[in-house]
Scaffold this active site. Structure first.
Site, PDB file in Angstrom:
ATOM      1  N   ASN A  26      -1.984   4.377 -13.130  1.00 38.07           N
ATOM      2  CA  ASN A  26      -0.623   4.840 -13.401  1.00 38.07           C
ATOM      3  C   ASN A  26      -0.333   6.250 -12.902  1.00 38.07           C
ATOM      4  O   ASN A  26       0.819   6.581 -12.654  1.00 38.07           O
ATOM      5  CB  ASN A  26      -0.357   4.770 -14.913  1.00 38.07           C
TER       6      ASN A  26
ATOM      7  N   SER B  28       3.714   0.737  -8.408  1.00 38.73           N
ATOM      8  CA  SER B  28       4.599   0.918  -7.267  1.00 38.73           C
ATOM      9  C   SER B  28       5.936   1.451  -7.788  1.00 38.73           C
ATOM     10  O   SER B  28       5.987   2.162  -8.788  1.00 38.73           O
ATOM     11  CB  SER B  28       4.768  -0.402  -6.502  1.00 38.73           C
ATOM     12  N   SER B  29       7.028   1.111  -7.128  1.00 41.00           N
ATOM     13  CA  SER B  29       8.365   1.553  -7.524  1.00 41.00           C
ATOM     14  C   SER B  29       9.381   0.671  -6.829  1.00 41.00           C
ATOM     15  O   SER B  29       9.133   0.194  -5.710  1.00 41.00           O
ATOM     16  CB  SER B  29       8.590   3.013  -7.110  1.00 41.00           C
TER      17      SER B  29
ATOM     18  N   TYR C 195       7.879   9.723  -1.396  1.00 41.95           N
ATOM     19  CA  TYR C 195       7.568   8.957  -2.604  1.00 41.95           C
ATOM     20  C   TYR C 195       7.649   7.463  -2.328  1.00 41.95           C
ATOM     21  O   TYR C 195       6.726   6.705  -2.678  1.00 41.95           O
ATOM     22  CB  TYR C 195       8.534   9.342  -3.723  1.00 41.95           C
TER      23      TYR C 195
ATOM     24  N   LYS D  97       4.451   4.674  -2.405  1.00 44.21           N
ATOM     25  CA  LYS D  97       4.439   3.504  -3.284  1.00 44.21           C
ATOM     26  C   LYS D  97       4.464   2.202  -2.490  1.00 44.21           C
ATOM     27  O   LYS D  97       3.919   1.183  -2.923  1.00 44.21           O
ATOM     28  CB  LYS D  97       5.634   3.563  -4.241  1.00 44.21           C
TER      29      LYS D  97
END
Length: 265
Positions: free
Chosen positions: A99, A148-149, A163, A167
């Site tokens: 995380n 991830s995102s 970013y 991810k």
């Protein structure tokens, strides 16, 4: 079938989980909900010792056990040490949630080498070597769950390329690592949260909303709720619930996938 051996769906009794970067925010929610489901939990933190130790006490109140272990998973030797220490706590490891991460904003012409290295060292390189050590230490049938995102694939945000790219690599990792880990029957998946109300959300929400600096944090939170057809914000427990599913026996047939947890935004 006796009650001692009867399987209860989504329970994790007898399992041991390690959650990196779990002193606060989404990681803390993951650790809490894994503990609520019956797992013993190893709370990893880099700097937030006080909040990590407080979280350990909260998890113990749920009727399970927990410990806090310090390690900066952006540094591979510390990741190796973390897993060596983790396996000694209860003699096994069944679930690893990767995380730990950082956020970054900057236009292409502004991004420095130092910022590029900072973001990818933690968000991408760090997660890869957490997965490597997880494979070495997990019991057969274990779980690796990466972070991830939704900005990696579904939601493009200006000035957010570092970013998003850091991810996006995770989504490629899980596809291949799921194959590599098959020998030990370990599943590898990722969760891809959307906007989630944490302290980090309040710090950066102005970047996600056009002209966001003109609004208060509370106004931005209300606006963000409308990104979902459910017209509500996402919270850390929403991500944690998906993680508990992936960690459970019921989640076994989900493998090599990235699960969007964003309310349909």
């Amino acid at each position: 079938m006796s009650s001692a051996t009867q399987h209860i769906p989504f329970r994790l009794d007898g399992k041991v989980a390690l959650v990196t970067g779990s002193g606060r925010g989404i990681g803390a929610a993951m650790a809490t909900e894994l503990g609520r489901a019956g797992a013993k939990v190893i709370v990893n933190y880099a700097n937030s010792k006080e909040s990590a130790e407080k979280l350990v006490e909260e998890i113990k109140k749920l009727g399970t056990d927990a410990v806090a272990l310090q390690a900066d998973v952006s540094k591979v030797p510390q990741t190796v040490r973390l897993f060596d220490e983790a396996i000694k706590v209860w003699g096994r490891l069944d679930i690893v949630c990767s995380n730990a991460g950082v956020v970054s904003f900057g236009h292409l012409e502004e991004v420095t080498e130092e910022e590029f290295d900072r973001v990818f060292t933690i968000n991408t390189r760090g997660q890869f070597f957490v997965a490597r050590e997880a494979y070495k230490h997990l019991n057969e049938g274990g779980r690796i769950i990466m972070m991830s995102s939704n900005t990696a694939h579904a939601f493009a945000v200006p000035r957010h390329s570092l970013y998003s790219g850091s991810k996006g690599a995770i989504e490629s990792f899980v596809k291949v690592l799921a194959i590599d880990c098959g020998k030990k029957k370990i599943t590898v998946n990722a969760v891809a949260p959307g906007g989630t109300v944490t302290d980090m959300f309040h710090d950066v929400s102005q970047h996600y909303i056009p002209g966001g600096e003109k609004y208060t944090a509370e106004e931005r939170q209300q606006m963000a709720a409308h990104a979902s057809p459910l017209v509500r914000n996402g919270y850390p427990v929403d991500i944690a619930n998906a993680v508990v599913f992936l960690a459970s026996k019921e989640g076994e047939w989900v493998n090599g996938k990235t699960i969007g947890v964003d309310g349909g935004s």
